[in-house]
Write a protein that holds these residues in place. Structure first.
Motif, PDB file in Angstrom:
ATOM      1  N   VAL A 168      60.262 -17.802  35.234  1.00 11.61           N
ATOM      2  CA  VAL A 168      59.839 -19.171  34.915  1.00 11.61           C
ATOM      3  C   VAL A 168      58.381 -19.163  34.464  1.00 11.61           C
ATOM      4  CG1 VAL A 168      59.349 -21.443  35.923  1.00 11.61           C
ATOM      5  CG2 VAL A 168      61.517 -20.302  36.421  1.00 11.61           C
ATOM      6  N   ALA A 169      57.547 -18.431  35.208  1.00  6.60           N
ATOM      7  CA  ALA A 169      56.121 -18.382  34.852  1.00  6.60           C
ATOM      8  C   ALA A 169      55.934 -17.776  33.464  1.00  6.60           C
ATOM      9  CB  ALA A 169      55.351 -17.581  35.894  1.00  6.60           C
ATOM     10  N   LEU A 170      56.740 -16.778  33.126  1.00  4.97           N
ATOM     11  CA  LEU A 170      56.614 -16.154  31.800  1.00  4.97           C
ATOM     12  C   LEU A 170      56.932 -17.166  30.704  1.00  4.97           C
ATOM     13  CD1 LEU A 170      56.177 -13.696  29.979  1.00  4.97           C
ATOM     14  CD2 LEU A 170      58.585 -13.120  30.294  1.00  4.97           C
ATOM     15  N   SER A 171      58.009 -17.921  30.899  1.00  9.74           N
ATOM     16  CA  SER A 171      58.378 -18.956  29.912  1.00  9.74           C
ATOM     17  C   SER A 171      57.252 -19.955  29.719  1.00  9.74           C
ATOM     18  CB  SER A 171      59.593 -19.760  30.410  1.00  9.74           C
ATOM     19  OG  SER A 171      60.754 -19.165  29.991  1.00  9.74           O
ATOM     20  N   VAL A 172      56.701 -20.414  30.848  1.00 10.16           N
ATOM     21  CA  VAL A 172      55.635 -21.423  30.794  1.00 10.16           C
ATOM     22  C   VAL A 172      54.388 -20.826  30.138  1.00 10.16           C
ATOM     23  CG1 VAL A 172      54.118 -22.879  32.197  1.00 10.16           C
ATOM     24  CG2 VAL A 172      56.538 -22.675  32.792  1.00 10.16           C
ATOM     25  N   ALA A 173      54.093 -19.567  30.458  1.00  7.54           N
ATOM     26  CA  ALA A 173      52.868 -18.941  29.942  1.00  7.54           C
ATOM     27  C   ALA A 173      52.916 -18.793  28.419  1.00  7.54           C
ATOM     28  CB  ALA A 173      52.653 -17.588  30.611  1.00  7.54           C
ATOM     29  N   ILE A 174      54.052 -18.329  27.897  1.00 14.16           N
ATOM     30  CA  ILE A 174      54.150 -18.145  26.430  1.00 14.16           C
ATOM     31  C   ILE A 174      54.095 -19.504  25.735  1.00 14.16           C
ATOM     32  CG2 ILE A 174      55.641 -17.329  24.544  1.00 14.16           C
ATOM     33  CD1 ILE A 174      55.283 -14.909  26.087  1.00 14.16           C
ATOM     34  N   HIS A 175      54.853 -20.438  26.271  1.00 12.72           N
ATOM     35  CA  HIS A 175      54.923 -21.785  25.713  1.00 12.72           C
ATOM     36  C   HIS A 175      53.533 -22.431  25.675  1.00 12.72           C
ATOM     37  CE1 HIS A 175      56.492 -25.979  25.499  1.00 12.72           C
ATOM     38  NE2 HIS A 175      55.577 -26.238  26.407  1.00 12.72           N
ATOM     39  N   SER A 176      52.763 -22.231  26.739  1.00  6.38           N
ATOM     40  CA  SER A 176      51.493 -22.949  26.873  1.00  6.38           C
ATOM     41  C   SER A 176      50.333 -22.232  26.199  1.00  6.38           C
ATOM     42  CB  SER A 176      51.123 -23.103  28.352  1.00  6.38           C
ATOM     43  OG  SER A 176      52.182 -23.637  29.073  1.00  6.38           O
ATOM     44  N   GLY A 177      50.145 -20.946  26.523  1.00  4.65           N
ATOM     45  CA  GLY A 177      48.964 -20.232  26.036  1.00  4.65           C
ATOM     46  C   GLY A 177      49.031 -19.973  24.546  1.00  4.65           C
ATOM     47  N   PRO A 178      49.757 -18.937  24.128  1.00  6.18           N
ATOM     48  CA  PRO A 178      49.770 -18.610  22.709  1.00  6.18           C
ATOM     49  C   PRO A 178      50.358 -19.721  21.816  1.00  6.18           C
ATOM     50  CG  PRO A 178      50.626 -16.790  24.002  1.00  6.18           C
ATOM     51  CD  PRO A 178      50.466 -17.946  24.935  1.00  6.18           C
ATOM     52  N   VAL A 179      51.433 -20.380  22.225  1.00  5.29           N
ATOM     53  CA  VAL A 179      52.100 -21.299  21.283  1.00  5.29           C
ATOM     54  C   VAL A 179      51.339 -22.627  21.162  1.00  5.29           C
ATOM     55  CG1 VAL A 179      54.237 -22.520  20.707  1.00  5.29           C
ATOM     56  CG2 VAL A 179      54.350 -20.200  21.616  1.00  5.29           C
ATOM     57  N   SER A 180      51.266 -23.400  22.247  1.00  7.28           N
ATOM     58  CA  SER A 180      50.552 -24.680  22.155  1.00  7.28           C
ATOM     59  C   SER A 180      49.096 -24.425  21.766  1.00  7.28           C
ATOM     60  CB  SER A 180      50.596 -25.433  23.487  1.00  7.28           C
ATOM     61  OG  SER A 180      51.921 -25.626  23.881  1.00  7.28           O
ATOM     62  N   GLY A 181      48.525 -23.363  22.331  1.00  5.51           N
ATOM     63  CA  GLY A 181      47.114 -23.042  22.074  1.00  5.51           C
ATOM     64  C   GLY A 181      46.831 -22.784  20.600  1.00  5.51           C
ATOM     65  N   MET A 182      47.739 -22.075  19.930  1.00  6.71           N
ATOM     66  CA  MET A 182      47.500 -21.782  18.505  1.00  6.71           C
ATOM     67  C   MET A 182      47.582 -23.036  17.649  1.00  6.71           C
ATOM     68  SD  MET A 182      49.158 -18.174  17.416  1.00  6.71           S
ATOM     69  CE  MET A 182      48.388 -18.106  15.833  1.00  6.71           C
ATOM     70  N   ILE A 183      48.512 -23.918  17.983  1.00  8.88           N
ATOM     71  CA  ILE A 183      48.643 -25.149  17.186  1.00  8.88           C
ATOM     72  C   ILE A 183      47.398 -26.013  17.389  1.00  8.88           C
ATOM     73  CG2 ILE A 183      50.009 -27.252  16.842  1.00  8.88           C
ATOM     74  CD1 ILE A 183      52.459 -25.571  17.651  1.00  8.88           C
ATOM     75  N   LEU A 184      46.967 -26.058  18.626  1.00  9.82           N
ATOM     76  CA  LEU A 184      45.767 -26.833  18.935  1.00  9.82           C
ATOM     77  C   LEU A 184      44.561 -26.299  18.174  1.00  9.82           C
ATOM     78  CD1 LEU A 184      45.101 -29.138  20.824  1.00  9.82           C
ATOM     79  CD2 LEU A 184      44.625 -27.458  22.603  1.00  9.82           C
ATOM     80  N   ARG A 185      44.478 -24.992  18.106  1.00 13.78           N
ATOM     81  CA  ARG A 185      43.282 -24.397  17.492  1.00 13.78           C
ATOM     82  C   ARG A 185      43.354 -24.406  15.968  1.00 13.78           C
ATOM     83  NH1 ARG A 185      39.042 -21.896  16.799  1.00 13.78           N
ATOM     84  NH2 ARG A 185      38.671 -19.686  16.353  1.00 13.78           N
ATOM     85  N   HIS A 186      44.545 -24.161  15.414  1.00 15.27           N
ATOM     86  CA  HIS A 186      44.621 -23.954  13.967  1.00 15.27           C
ATOM     87  C   HIS A 186      45.385 -25.039  13.225  1.00 15.27           C
ATOM     88  CE1 HIS A 186      42.899 -19.963  14.426  1.00 15.27           C
ATOM     89  NE2 HIS A 186      43.730 -19.754  15.434  1.00 15.27           N
ATOM     90  N   GLY A 187      46.059 -25.922  13.939  1.00 16.61           N
ATOM     91  CA  GLY A 187      46.913 -26.906  13.266  1.00 16.61           C
ATOM     92  C   GLY A 187      46.111 -27.978  12.529  1.00 16.61           C
TER      93      GLY A 187
END
Ligand code: COS
Length: 387
Positions: free
Chosen positions: A79-98
């Protein structure tokens, strides 16, 4: 910690104690997480922790996010792995570069849990050498056409948004916002993993998948740098995930050492076992401290502090992941040893924790690559050529 953070940690601990831990063995055995666990994560806001409030998230800083993630990992590492990928790299990249439009289009859905995010960088022949990606994105009218194959995509079939890294020129990658399900998007093999078995890891193939122009995230040809930057925050998340697993192993071992009697006394009285507990706790605490230090370094980049050098986030994130993952594997191994014959039985949780811990030494950059990154930053920081 502030009072608010302490309360949140308690809440996450309770969530992990009641909603995750009692089911972790069955989920591992059944190789799946039920839909309702994602619904409950979404309800608690845990899928929007790093998304700002203006986009529907909780807007946590990285420190607060790590407090929650450790508890989730303590309850169930998949569960933590799912949340970590979803939150860090994915949401984080959109926030930074979108662009504003991309942020509005994707972030609220990610924050609410309507969409789960996945990160597709690795390929059959491009793992540690992330620059050797061969999936191509070619211009197709106003948009793009994707061809190639990705491996080890966490969140697999469940993902509603996949960030795909593809070659856009001889020496450049682009990052693409891909919605699964369209023609040309083919979900392949479900991997039969050693640990984190409840986490769905799949390969994905693109057969001429057509994408609109606004599927490109950030600058064309800058995808490798964007990926490596996103992996800094990803690795901090993996570090704290390992800390949660290691802590769980130590707690099981300590409880057993007090309860199990041999030679007329609880085995926890024996020095050999105490040394195992002490060394395990030392490693896990050091991993946690490094993860929080890396989080501070990451927050500092928002104010313009450089990422490079031995104190920069890139080195700190690599140190945190390296130390925490090795400490978690060590702690799980020692906990099995303390359990003795029972530890070797699948009926008890230790062997699962050991399998789960091992993953963190490999994904989001192997620990061999972490050492290379750290050494490279030390050399760079002293003004010499990098590795
Ligand atoms: N943040 C921002 N930029 C970074 C960075 C970071 N953490 N790390 C490197 N960069 C930049 C470099 O400055 C360089 O930029 P320019 O092209 O503008 O000069 C570029 O990225 C390439 O960096 P570098 O030359 O160091 O790349 P290499 O190909 O030599 O190797 C490693 C980099 C091996 C460290 C990298 O490929 C890596 O981390 N591999 C592991 C990949 C991984 O984690 N895979 C798992 C995927 S998720 S399951």
């Amino acid at each position: 910690m502030t009072d608010g953070q302490r309360e949140l940690q308690e809440l996450a601990r309770e969530f992990a104690r009641t909603e995750l831990r009692p089911h972790a063995a069955a989920w591992d055995e059944g190789r799946a997480l039920p839909d309702d666990v994602f619904a409950k994560l979404a309800e608690s806001g845990f899928l929007g922790m790093l998304v700002p409030e203006e986009h529907g998230g909780l807007g946590f800083d990285l420190h607060t996010y790590l407090l929650v993630l450790e508890e989730l990992a303590w309850g169930d590492a998949s569960v933590a792995l799912s949340v970590a990928i979803h939150s860090g790299p994915v949401s984080g990249m959109i926030l930074r570069h979108g662009t504003d439009d991309q942020k509005h289009a994707w972030l609220p859905a990610l924050a609410s849990g309507d969409l789960l995010g996945a990160f597709a960088l690795s390929e059959p022949d491009a793992g540690s050498d992330a620059s050797s990606v061969t999936t191509t994105a070619t211009r197709d009218g106003d948009g793009w056409r994707l061809d190639g194959e990705k491996r080890w995509v966490t969140n697999g079939r469940r993902a509603g948004l996949v960030l795909v890294f593809a070659r856009t020129s001889a020496d450049g990658l682009g990052v693409f916002l891909v919605r699964p399900g369209a023609d040309g998007y083919v979900v392949g093999r479900r991997e039969n993993t050693m640990g984190l078995r409840a986490s769905e890891t799949v390969s994905v193939r693109f057969d001429g998948l057509r994408l609109p122009a606004d599927a490109l995230l950030g600058d064309v040809d800058r995808g490798l740098v964007m990926a490596l930057e996103a992996l800094d925050v990803g690795r901090i998340g993996i570090a704290i995930q390992a800390v949660g697993v290691g802590r769980a192993a130590i707690e099981h071992a300590a409880a057993y050492a007090l309860e199990r009697e041999q030679f007329g006394t609880p085995i926890g009285r024996f020095g050999a076992l105490q040394a195992k507990l002490a060394d395990s706790a030392l490693g896990v605490a050091a991993g946690r401290a490094l993860a929080y230090e890396a989080a501070l370094a990451w927050e500092a980049t928002r104010n313009g502090t450089p990422r490079i050098g031995p104190e920069g986030v890139t080195a700190r994130a690599a140190m945190a992941k390296l130390a925490a993952s090795e400490a978690a594997t060590f702690a799980a191994d020692e906990a099995i040893q303390i359990y003795g014959g029972y530890g070797y039985m699948r009926h008890y949780p230790l062997e699962r924790l050991m399998r789960d811990a091992k993953g963190a030494e490999i994904y989001e950059g192997t620990n061999e690559i972490m050492r290379r990154v750290i050494a490279g930053e030390i050399l760079r920081g002293s003004g010499n050529a990098t590795s």
